[in-house]
Design a protein around this motif. Structure first.
Motif, PDB file in Angstrom:
ATOM      1  N   LYS A  50      19.557  36.782  56.698  1.00 47.66           N
ATOM      2  CA  LYS A  50      19.925  37.343  58.019  1.00 47.66           C
ATOM      3  C   LYS A  50      19.913  36.235  59.071  1.00 47.66           C
ATOM      4  N   LEU A  51      18.864  35.415  59.020  1.00 44.71           N
ATOM      5  CA  LEU A  51      18.753  34.327  60.004  1.00 44.71           C
ATOM      6  C   LEU A  51      19.894  33.329  59.831  1.00 44.71           C
ATOM      7  N   MET A  52      20.289  33.076  58.572  1.00 45.19           N
ATOM      8  CA  MET A  52      21.412  32.165  58.313  1.00 45.19           C
ATOM      9  C   MET A  52      22.694  32.749  58.883  1.00 45.19           C
ATOM     10  N   HIS A 138      -5.870  38.096  61.835  1.00 45.49           N
ATOM     11  CA  HIS A 138      -5.022  39.276  62.003  1.00 45.49           C
ATOM     12  C   HIS A 138      -3.668  38.910  62.611  1.00 45.49           C
ATOM     13  N   PHE A 139      -2.620  39.045  61.794  1.00 41.33           N
ATOM     14  CA  PHE A 139      -1.248  38.738  62.220  1.00 41.33           C
ATOM     15  C   PHE A 139      -0.592  39.998  62.777  1.00 41.33           C
ATOM     16  N   PHE A 140       0.511  39.810  63.488  1.00 41.66           N
ATOM     17  CA  PHE A 140       1.251  40.939  64.061  1.00 41.66           C
ATOM     18  C   PHE A 140       2.657  40.979  63.490  1.00 41.66           C
ATOM     19  N   ASN A 141       3.197  42.163  63.408  1.00 45.74           N
ATOM     20  CA  ASN A 141       4.457  42.421  62.730  1.00 45.74           C
ATOM     21  C   ASN A 141       5.624  42.487  63.734  1.00 45.74           C
ATOM     22  N   PRO A 142       6.741  41.829  63.532  1.00 43.58           N
ATOM     23  CA  PRO A 142       7.083  40.946  62.417  1.00 43.58           C
ATOM     24  C   PRO A 142       6.457  39.554  62.570  1.00 43.58           C
ATOM     25  N   VAL A 143       5.751  39.132  61.540  1.00 43.45           N
ATOM     26  CA  VAL A 143       4.937  37.913  61.638  1.00 43.45           C
ATOM     27  C   VAL A 143       5.744  36.680  62.079  1.00 43.45           C
ATOM     28  N   PRO A 144       6.957  36.461  61.548  1.00 46.32           N
ATOM     29  CA  PRO A 144       7.655  35.243  61.959  1.00 46.32           C
ATOM     30  C   PRO A 144       8.008  35.229  63.455  1.00 46.32           C
ATOM     31  N   VAL A 145       8.038  36.415  64.075  1.00 48.45           N
ATOM     32  CA  VAL A 145       8.501  36.510  65.462  1.00 48.45           C
ATOM     33  C   VAL A 145       7.338  36.600  66.466  1.00 48.45           C
ATOM     34  N   MET A 146       6.280  37.295  66.097  1.00 49.02           N
ATOM     35  CA  MET A 146       5.213  37.578  67.061  1.00 49.02           C
ATOM     36  C   MET A 146       4.338  36.341  67.296  1.00 49.02           C
ATOM     37  N   VAL A 187      -6.476  44.091  69.995  1.00 48.56           N
ATOM     38  CA  VAL A 187      -5.146  44.680  70.222  1.00 48.56           C
ATOM     39  C   VAL A 187      -5.018  46.075  69.601  1.00 48.56           C
ATOM     40  N   ASN A 188      -5.435  46.238  68.345  1.00 54.24           N
ATOM     41  CA  ASN A 188      -5.289  47.563  67.730  1.00 54.24           C
ATOM     42  C   ASN A 188      -6.211  48.604  68.340  1.00 54.24           C
ATOM     43  N   ARG A 189      -7.348  48.156  68.898  1.00 52.75           N
ATOM     44  CA  ARG A 189      -8.257  49.082  69.585  1.00 52.75           C
ATOM     45  C   ARG A 189      -7.535  49.720  70.783  1.00 52.75           C
ATOM     46  N   ILE A 190      -6.584  48.975  71.342  1.00 52.29           N
ATOM     47  CA  ILE A 190      -5.825  49.484  72.487  1.00 52.29           C
ATOM     48  C   ILE A 190      -4.537  50.166  72.025  1.00 52.29           C
ATOM     49  N   LEU A 191      -3.843  49.523  71.060  1.00 53.88           N
ATOM     50  CA  LEU A 191      -2.528  50.033  70.633  1.00 53.88           C
ATOM     51  C   LEU A 191      -2.609  51.359  69.874  1.00 53.88           C
ATOM     52  N   LEU A 192      -3.510  51.435  68.891  1.00 54.34           N
ATOM     53  CA  LEU A 192      -3.488  52.625  68.022  1.00 54.34           C
ATOM     54  C   LEU A 192      -3.845  53.910  68.741  1.00 54.34           C
ATOM     55  N   HIS A 222       7.958  48.398  77.540  1.00 52.39           N
ATOM     56  CA  HIS A 222       7.622  48.042  76.159  1.00 52.39           C
ATOM     57  C   HIS A 222       8.927  47.863  75.380  1.00 52.39           C
ATOM     58  N   PRO A 223       8.985  46.888  74.467  1.00 55.93           N
ATOM     59  CA  PRO A 223      10.239  46.685  73.731  1.00 55.93           C
ATOM     60  C   PRO A 223      10.599  47.862  72.834  1.00 55.93           C
ATOM     61  N   MET A 224       9.588  48.581  72.359  1.00 56.90           N
ATOM     62  CA  MET A 224       9.809  49.777  71.532  1.00 56.90           C
ATOM     63  C   MET A 224       8.902  50.882  72.050  1.00 56.90           C
ATOM     64  N   GLY A 225       9.331  52.138  71.924  1.00 57.04           N
ATOM     65  CA  GLY A 225       8.441  53.251  72.263  1.00 57.04           C
ATOM     66  C   GLY A 225       7.364  53.382  71.194  1.00 57.04           C
ATOM     67  N   ASP A 231       6.597  53.961  63.410  1.00 63.35           N
ATOM     68  CA  ASP A 231       7.464  53.909  62.222  1.00 63.35           C
ATOM     69  C   ASP A 231       7.564  52.489  61.683  1.00 63.35           C
ATOM     70  N   PHE A 232       7.580  51.548  62.601  1.00 67.67           N
ATOM     71  CA  PHE A 232       7.745  50.140  62.279  1.00 67.67           C
ATOM     72  C   PHE A 232       6.466  49.597  61.598  1.00 67.67           C
ATOM     73  N   VAL A 233       5.304  50.020  62.117  1.00 67.63           N
ATOM     74  CA  VAL A 233       4.014  49.601  61.540  1.00 67.63           C
ATOM     75  C   VAL A 233       3.781  50.318  60.202  1.00 67.63           C
TER      76      VAL A 233
HETATM   77  N1  3HC Z   1      12.020  35.677  60.618  1.00 68.41           N
HETATM   78  C1  3HC Z   1      12.295  34.896  61.678  1.00 68.41           C
HETATM   79  N2  3HC Z   1      12.844  35.382  62.828  1.00 68.41           N
HETATM   80  C2  3HC Z   1      13.140  36.692  62.877  1.00 68.41           C
HETATM   81  C3  3HC Z   1      12.875  37.559  61.794  1.00 68.41           C
HETATM   82  C4  3HC Z   1      12.279  37.014  60.632  1.00 68.41           C
HETATM   83  N3  3HC Z   1      11.947  37.756  59.561  1.00 68.41           N
HETATM   84  N4  3HC Z   1      13.261  38.804  62.164  1.00 68.41           N
HETATM   85  C5  3HC Z   1      13.750  38.716  63.418  1.00 68.41           C
HETATM   86  N5  3HC Z   1      13.680  37.445  63.855  1.00 68.41           N
HETATM   87  C6  3HC Z   1      14.058  36.919  65.157  1.00 68.41           C
HETATM   88  C7  3HC Z   1      15.527  37.128  65.435  1.00 68.41           C
HETATM   89  O1  3HC Z   1      16.306  36.054  64.926  1.00 68.41           O
HETATM   90  C8  3HC Z   1      15.567  37.193  66.963  1.00 68.41           C
HETATM   91  O2  3HC Z   1      15.513  35.879  67.497  1.00 68.41           O
HETATM   92  P1  3HC Z   1      16.175  35.523  68.940  1.00 68.41           P
HETATM   93  O3  3HC Z   1      15.448  36.333  69.957  1.00 68.41           O
HETATM   94  O4  3HC Z   1      15.928  34.053  69.075  1.00 68.41           O
HETATM   95  O5  3HC Z   1      17.631  35.901  68.806  1.00 68.41           O
HETATM   96  C9  3HC Z   1      14.237  37.852  67.310  1.00 68.41           C
HETATM   97  O6  3HC Z   1      13.402  37.693  66.161  1.00 68.41           O
HETATM   98  C10 3HC Z   1      14.394  39.334  67.638  1.00 68.41           C
HETATM   99  O7  3HC Z   1      14.988  39.985  66.539  1.00 68.41           O
HETATM  100  P2  3HC Z   1      16.167  41.056  66.676  1.00 68.41           P
HETATM  101  O8  3HC Z   1      17.205  40.601  67.665  1.00 68.41           O
HETATM  102  O9  3HC Z   1      16.608  41.433  65.303  1.00 68.41           O
HETATM  103  O10 3HC Z   1      15.458  42.349  67.187  1.00 68.41           O
HETATM  104  P3  3HC Z   1      15.047  42.841  68.629  1.00 68.41           P
HETATM  105  O11 3HC Z   1      15.495  42.001  69.742  1.00 68.41           O
HETATM  106  O12 3HC Z   1      15.430  44.273  68.594  1.00 68.41           O
HETATM  107  O13 3HC Z   1      13.452  42.695  68.579  1.00 68.41           O
HETATM  108  C11 3HC Z   1      11.273  43.106  67.812  1.00 68.41           C
HETATM  109  C12 3HC Z   1      12.732  43.191  67.501  1.00 68.41           C
HETATM  110  C13 3HC Z   1      10.851  41.643  67.985  1.00 68.41           C
HETATM  111  C14 3HC Z   1      10.562  43.696  66.612  1.00 68.41           C
HETATM  112  C15 3HC Z   1      10.968  43.894  69.130  1.00 68.41           C
HETATM  113  O14 3HC Z   1      11.514  45.161  69.059  1.00 68.41           O
HETATM  114  C16 3HC Z   1       9.489  43.994  69.419  1.00 68.41           C
HETATM  115  O15 3HC Z   1       8.875  43.084  69.946  1.00 68.41           O
HETATM  116  N6  3HC Z   1       8.871  45.163  69.067  1.00 68.41           N
HETATM  117  C17 3HC Z   1       7.438  45.365  69.195  1.00 68.41           C
HETATM  118  C18 3HC Z   1       6.735  44.690  68.079  1.00 68.41           C
HETATM  119  C19 3HC Z   1       5.266  44.928  68.098  1.00 68.41           C
HETATM  120  O16 3HC Z   1       4.699  45.529  68.990  1.00 68.41           O
HETATM  121  N7  3HC Z   1       4.588  44.447  67.066  1.00 68.41           N
HETATM  122  C20 3HC Z   1       3.182  44.608  66.918  1.00 68.41           C
HETATM  123  C21 3HC Z   1       2.951  45.751  66.010  1.00 68.41           C
HETATM  124  S1  3HC Z   1       1.228  46.063  65.810  1.00 68.41           S
HETATM  125  C22 3HC Z   1       0.746  45.045  64.565  1.00 68.41           C
HETATM  126  O17 3HC Z   1       1.521  44.357  63.971  1.00 68.41           O
HETATM  127  C23 3HC Z   1      -0.686  45.059  64.218  1.00 68.41           C
HETATM  128  C24 3HC Z   1      -0.935  45.781  62.928  1.00 68.41           C
HETATM  129  O18 3HC Z   1      -2.265  45.548  62.539  1.00 68.41           O
HETATM  130  C25 3HC Z   1      -0.686  47.260  63.016  1.00 68.41           C
END
Ligand code: 3HC
Length: 289
Positions: A50-52, A138-146, A187-192, A222-225, A231-233
């Motif tokens: 996807k990234l490619m 403790h990492f956050f999802n999606p790990v490569p992005v957060m 973070v999860n103490r606040i988020l969940l 917030h980026p997501m509701g 659903d994402f977690v």
């Molecule tokens: N590897 C590398 N990069 C990636 C990737 C991957 N697997 N997946 C996505 N990306 C990059 C994309 O290339 C894009 O980069 P850019 O901004 O430079 O163009 C960026 O990430 C955003 O991806 P998308 O454009 O596909 O998607 P969105 O703009 O819709 O953002 C999101 C998606 C980052 C998930 C955003 O909706 C968001 O921040 N949501 C909230 C996430 C969150 O709250 N996470 C924490 C969950 S709680 C947790 O993890 C703790 C656990 O213990 C429960």
């Protein structure tokens, strides 16, 4: 760190494997069997494709990143690892069994860590061979992005272990928040509880799924509701975390929302099962209530 082992090739484990390999380290990826570990590597391959497609990574870079991830059938090769990261299901008995088995091969200087979302580190450290070299990472999802990693030392964790994993986390380009070993950490103490409350709001028909999410997206920026994020977690993971918060603190404010329990009992676990608060089987997500 030269070699990092990741145990658990699900959503978090594969994200961790991708991120660690992207920073030049060797990754040993394990799950309950080799087939699952290989499926985890395939998930990383798909994410890289996807990234490619978006021109974010060159094919040669993706190839060398993938070549650094080795799926393994058992824990024996982890004797080479400088750091073992457990990223399995959020169930204490499963994690404890992993620590006992990984502990048998853990080398003298290596660190054993858990990506637990909420289970006390001090308690799990008892199942490792050396609690001074056991820590929460403790990492956050999606790990490569957060951009965040929480580092959680247990009571017996040495200062040296905390310093080494903090340097590792920063080396991944993440920022670190140090948390004491309290339920849910920071973070999860606040988020969940927020996600759980959103499910109560839905269960009481105060508003529908889309409006609850829209309210938090537009009203809080917030980026997501919260329901989309649940659903994402994964709704099973959300329920597991609420259950840990509730059982550990015995505070009724953490009781899981009955509707959350119902969704999990139905097997509606979120994006990974194709259906949660939204149905993901069609072109665009559709609310399920
Ligand atoms: N590897 C590398 N990069 C990636 C990737 C991957 N697997 N997946 C996505 N990306 C990059 C994309 O290339 C894009 O980069 P850019 O901004 O430079 O163009 C960026 O990430 C955003 O991806 P998308 O454009 O596909 O998607 P969105 O703009 O819709 O953002 C999101 C998606 C980052 C998930 C955003 O909706 C968001 O921040 N949501 C909230 C996430 C969150 O709250 N996470 C924490 C969950 S709680 C947790 O993890 C703790 C656990 O213990 C429960």
């Amino acid at each position: 760190m030269h070699t990092v082992a990741v145990i658990g090739a699900g959503q978090m484990g594969t994200g961790i494997a991708q991120t660690v390999a992207a920073h030049g380290m060797q990754v040993l990826l394990a799950d309950v069997d080799l087939a699952r570990a290989e499926a985890g590597k395939l998930a990383v391959e798909k994410a890289l494709a996807k990234l490619m497609g978006r021109g974010k990574i060159e094919a040669s870079e993706a190839d060398s990143l993938l070549a650094r991830i080795t799926p393994v059938a058992d824990y024996a090769p982890m004797a080479e690892a400088d750091l073992i990261i457990e990223a399995a299901t959020e169930r204490e008995e499963i994690k404890n069994a992993i620590f006992e088995n990984a502990g048998k091969v853990l080398s003298a200087e290596a660190i054993l860590s858990s990506n637990t979302s909420s289970i006390p580190i001090t308690r799990m450290a008892n199942h490792s061979p050396d609690p001074a070299r056991f820590i929460g990472l403790h990492f956050f999802n999606p790990v490569p992005v957060m951009g965040l990693i929480e580092v959680i030392p247990g009571l017996a964790t040495s200062k040296q272990t905390t310093a080494r994993v903090t340097a590792f986390a920063e080396g991944l380009g993440k920022q670190v928040v140090l948390s004491q070993d309290e339920p849910g950490f920071v973070v999860n103490r606040i988020l969940l509880p927020m996600i759980n409350e959103a499910v109560f709001v839905l269960g009481q028909s105060t508003a529908g799924i889309e409006d609850i999410d829209k309210g938090c997206r537009l009203g809080l920026n917030h980026p997501m509701g919260p329901l989309q994020l649940a659903d994402f977690v994964g709704l099973d993971t959300c329920l597991d975390i609420m259950t840990v918060l509730y059982r550990t603190t015995r505070d009724s404010k953490y009781r899981p929302a009955p509707l959350l329990v119902k969704y999990v009992e139905a097997g509606w676990l979120g994006r990974k099962s194709g259906r949660g608060f939204y149905d993901y089987t069609g072109e665009a997500p559709v609310p399920t209530r």
